[in-house]
Design a protein around this motif. Sequence first.
Motif, PDB file in Angstrom:
ATOM      1  N   ASN A   1      79.376 -22.837   1.403  1.00  8.10           N
ATOM      2  CA  ASN A   1      79.770 -22.914   0.002  1.00  8.10           C
ATOM      3  C   ASN A   1      80.152 -24.358  -0.303  1.00  8.10           C
ATOM      4  N   TYR A   2      79.607 -24.892  -1.386  1.00  7.47           N
ATOM      5  CA  TYR A   2      79.817 -26.295  -1.738  1.00  7.47           C
ATOM      6  C   TYR A   2      80.529 -26.395  -3.087  1.00  7.47           C
ATOM      7  N   ILE A   3      81.499 -27.302  -3.181  1.00  4.62           N
ATOM      8  CA  ILE A   3      82.177 -27.593  -4.440  1.00  4.62           C
ATOM      9  C   ILE A   3      82.246 -29.106  -4.590  1.00  4.62           C
ATOM     10  N   SER A   4      81.847 -29.585  -5.754  1.00  2.00           N
ATOM     11  CA  SER A   4      81.898 -31.019  -6.051  1.00  2.00           C
ATOM     12  C   SER A   4      82.743 -31.246  -7.303  1.00  2.00           C
ATOM     13  N   ASN A   5      83.686 -32.190  -7.216  1.00  2.00           N
ATOM     14  CA  ASN A   5      84.526 -32.556  -8.351  1.00  2.00           C
ATOM     15  C   ASN A   5      84.311 -34.015  -8.702  1.00  2.00           C
ATOM     16  N   PHE A   6      84.237 -34.295  -9.998  1.00  2.00           N
ATOM     17  CA  PHE A   6      84.068 -35.673 -10.466  1.00  2.00           C
ATOM     18  C   PHE A   6      84.861 -35.859 -11.750  1.00  2.00           C
ATOM     19  N   SER A   7      85.577 -36.976 -11.835  1.00  2.00           N
ATOM     20  CA  SER A   7      86.213 -37.366 -13.091  1.00  2.00           C
ATOM     21  C   SER A   7      86.137 -38.875 -13.215  1.00  2.00           C
ATOM     22  N   GLY A   8      86.009 -39.360 -14.428  1.00  2.00           N
ATOM     23  CA  GLY A   8      85.910 -40.800 -14.650  1.00  2.00           C
ATOM     24  C   GLY A   8      85.993 -41.141 -16.127  1.00  2.00           C
ATOM     25  N   ARG A   9      86.131 -42.424 -16.391  1.00  2.00           N
ATOM     26  CA  ARG A   9      86.225 -42.925 -17.769  1.00  2.00           C
ATOM     27  C   ARG A   9      85.131 -43.956 -18.002  1.00  2.00           C
ATOM     28  N   ILE A  10      84.455 -43.840 -19.151  1.00  2.00           N
ATOM     29  CA  ILE A  10      83.432 -44.798 -19.549  1.00  2.00           C
ATOM     30  C   ILE A  10      83.885 -45.467 -20.849  1.00  2.00           C
ATOM     31  N   ILE A  11      83.958 -46.779 -20.840  1.00  2.00           N
ATOM     32  CA  ILE A  11      84.316 -47.542 -22.044  1.00  2.00           C
ATOM     33  C   ILE A  11      83.059 -48.246 -22.544  1.00  2.00           C
ATOM     34  N   THR A  12      82.700 -47.997 -23.797  1.00  2.00           N
ATOM     35  CA  THR A  12      81.519 -48.602 -24.403  1.00  2.00           C
ATOM     36  C   THR A  12      81.954 -49.520 -25.536  1.00  2.00           C
ATOM     37  N   GLU A  13      81.601 -50.804 -25.421  1.00  2.00           N
ATOM     38  CA  GLU A  13      82.009 -51.808 -26.402  1.00  2.00           C
ATOM     39  C   GLU A  13      80.788 -52.454 -27.048  1.00  2.00           C
TER      40      GLU A  13
ATOM     41  N   ILE B   1      87.499 -43.469 -11.532  1.00  2.00           N
ATOM     42  CA  ILE B   1      86.646 -42.433 -10.937  1.00  2.00           C
ATOM     43  C   ILE B   1      87.304 -41.821  -9.706  1.00  2.00           C
ATOM     44  N   ILE B   2      87.318 -40.490  -9.677  1.00  2.00           N
ATOM     45  CA  ILE B   2      87.736 -39.724  -8.508  1.00  2.00           C
ATOM     46  C   ILE B   2      86.637 -38.704  -8.248  1.00  2.00           C
ATOM     47  N   SER B   3      86.114 -38.665  -7.019  1.00  2.00           N
ATOM     48  CA  SER B   3      85.005 -37.755  -6.713  1.00  2.00           C
ATOM     49  C   SER B   3      85.143 -37.238  -5.289  1.00  2.00           C
ATOM     50  N   THR B   4      85.088 -35.913  -5.138  1.00  2.00           N
ATOM     51  CA  THR B   4      85.191 -35.302  -3.820  1.00  2.00           C
ATOM     52  C   THR B   4      84.123 -34.225  -3.653  1.00  2.00           C
ATOM     53  N   ASP B   5      83.751 -33.963  -2.402  1.00  2.00           N
ATOM     54  CA  ASP B   5      82.824 -32.894  -2.047  1.00  2.00           C
ATOM     55  C   ASP B   5      83.486 -31.998  -1.014  1.00  2.00           C
ATOM     56  N   ARG B   6      83.314 -30.685  -1.189  1.00  2.00           N
ATOM     57  CA  ARG B   6      83.849 -29.722  -0.222  1.00  2.00           C
ATOM     58  C   ARG B   6      82.716 -28.821   0.270  1.00  2.00           C
ATOM     59  N   ARG B   7      82.657 -28.590   1.574  1.00  2.00           N
ATOM     60  CA  ARG B   7      81.758 -27.608   2.182  1.00  2.00           C
ATOM     61  C   ARG B   7      82.615 -26.667   3.010  1.00  2.00           C
TER      62      ARG B   7
ATOM     63  N   LYS C   1      85.620 -34.118   1.806  1.00  2.00           N
ATOM     64  CA  LYS C   1      85.431 -35.557   1.980  1.00  2.00           C
ATOM     65  C   LYS C   1      85.331 -36.229   0.613  1.00  2.00           C
ATOM     66  N   ILE C   2      85.689 -37.494   0.597  1.00  2.00           N
ATOM     67  CA  ILE C   2      85.564 -38.298  -0.629  1.00  2.00           C
ATOM     68  C   ILE C   2      84.107 -38.672  -0.824  1.00  2.00           C
ATOM     69  N   ASN C   3      83.633 -38.564  -2.057  1.00  2.00           N
ATOM     70  CA  ASN C   3      82.265 -38.982  -2.374  1.00  2.00           C
ATOM     71  C   ASN C   3      82.298 -40.492  -2.661  1.00  2.00           C
ATOM     72  N   HIS C   4      82.191 -41.275  -1.586  1.00  2.00           N
ATOM     73  CA  HIS C   4      82.281 -42.731  -1.732  1.00  2.00           C
ATOM     74  C   HIS C   4      81.130 -43.278  -2.574  1.00  2.00           C
TER      75      HIS C   4
ATOM     76  N   MET D   1      62.947 -30.234  -7.566  1.00  2.00           N
ATOM     77  CA  MET D   1      63.780 -31.274  -6.974  1.00  2.00           C
ATOM     78  C   MET D   1      63.788 -31.200  -5.454  1.00  2.00           C
ATOM     79  N   THR D   2      64.011 -32.367  -4.859  1.00  2.00           N
ATOM     80  CA  THR D   2      64.339 -32.496  -3.449  1.00  2.00           C
ATOM     81  C   THR D   2      65.764 -33.015  -3.390  1.00  2.00           C
ATOM     82  N   SER D   3      66.609 -32.381  -2.594  1.00  2.00           N
ATOM     83  CA  SER D   3      68.022 -32.754  -2.585  1.00  2.00           C
ATOM     84  C   SER D   3      68.561 -32.811  -1.168  1.00  2.00           C
ATOM     85  N   GLN D   4      69.655 -33.548  -1.031  1.00  2.00           N
ATOM     86  CA  GLN D   4      70.318 -33.670   0.260  1.00  2.00           C
ATOM     87  C   GLN D   4      71.813 -33.756   0.031  1.00  2.00           C
ATOM     88  N   THR D   5      72.568 -32.986   0.813  1.00  2.00           N
ATOM     89  CA  THR D   5      74.019 -33.094   0.787  1.00  2.00           C
ATOM     90  C   THR D   5      74.559 -32.721   2.161  1.00  2.00           C
ATOM     91  N   TRP D   6      75.616 -33.371   2.610  1.00  2.00           N
ATOM     92  CA  TRP D   6      76.125 -33.206   3.955  1.00  2.00           C
ATOM     93  C   TRP D   6      74.958 -33.374   4.940  1.00  2.00           C
TER      94      TRP D   6
END
Length: 258
Positions: free
Chosen positions: A30-42, A60-66, A71-74, A191-196
């Motif tokens: 089971n996989y869970i991914s969390n992402f939060s961030g701010r974008i400023i457009t000027e 930006i804060i981003s993590t992945d769970r399996r 782990k942190i999504n660097h 799609m072709t995808s890869q995680t962990w």
Amino acid sequence: MEGYRFINNLTETEIMDMEMITDYSVGSYNYISNFSGRIITESIDKKDGNYRLKQTWNNIISTDRRNDELKINHKAQKLNGTQYIITADSTGEFTREGIDDNAREMEEQNTSFMFFSSQGNIFHPFGSDSLRQRGESWIVQEEYHLEEFPGFENADANINNQSIYTFDKIKKKRGKMIAFISAKETLEMKMTSQTWDESWEMNVVGEFKMKIEFNLDENKIAKLRMRGSIKGDGIDLSDDSSISFNQNMDMICKIKSK
């Protein structure tokens, strides 16, 4: 009946806070991914009929769970501090270029998040500048190629996307006139995808519902909420076994002017 055009105002600085969570299961994981961030457009300037904007990611804060592993999504967090110059013509079509090597390296990650936040056209977030009336529905069809996709460490996806927008109502909210727009979005994706440690090839169909608030006084989206799921089947590339896939996605964007 009075009609309205939904055209973004590019002259004011815009701050968008984004939160996204995805979860899915494949095999015993089971996989869970969390992402939060701010974008400023000027806004930078307007020259020869083209608009130039600067977009900056931060917070930006981003993590992945399996299962129980976290782990942190660097890779996603490398977006922190990246800046992009957007050049848009009078139709809203645009190009985006990273200011430095790190930003250019992260462009595909940037594009994948922008795909879900109604930034396909700088001026026309809902397809065109046509006059819309309350109760009206309209269809927008688009094709995309993404080399990143939320919830995966790496991805390569071809997408056919259809959105059906409905102009529901106008209501005053916190002193501003807000147009409430709902949307049903359907995407077909190869799609072709890869995680962990896992890699898959998949054919999937996604169905999403969106609730959008467009500020008619400031001419820009004030809030966007998207929920839905992507389902399909595919092949585990490690052993060619068959897999089934079901990803849930929940995203909210809140936008304000500075």
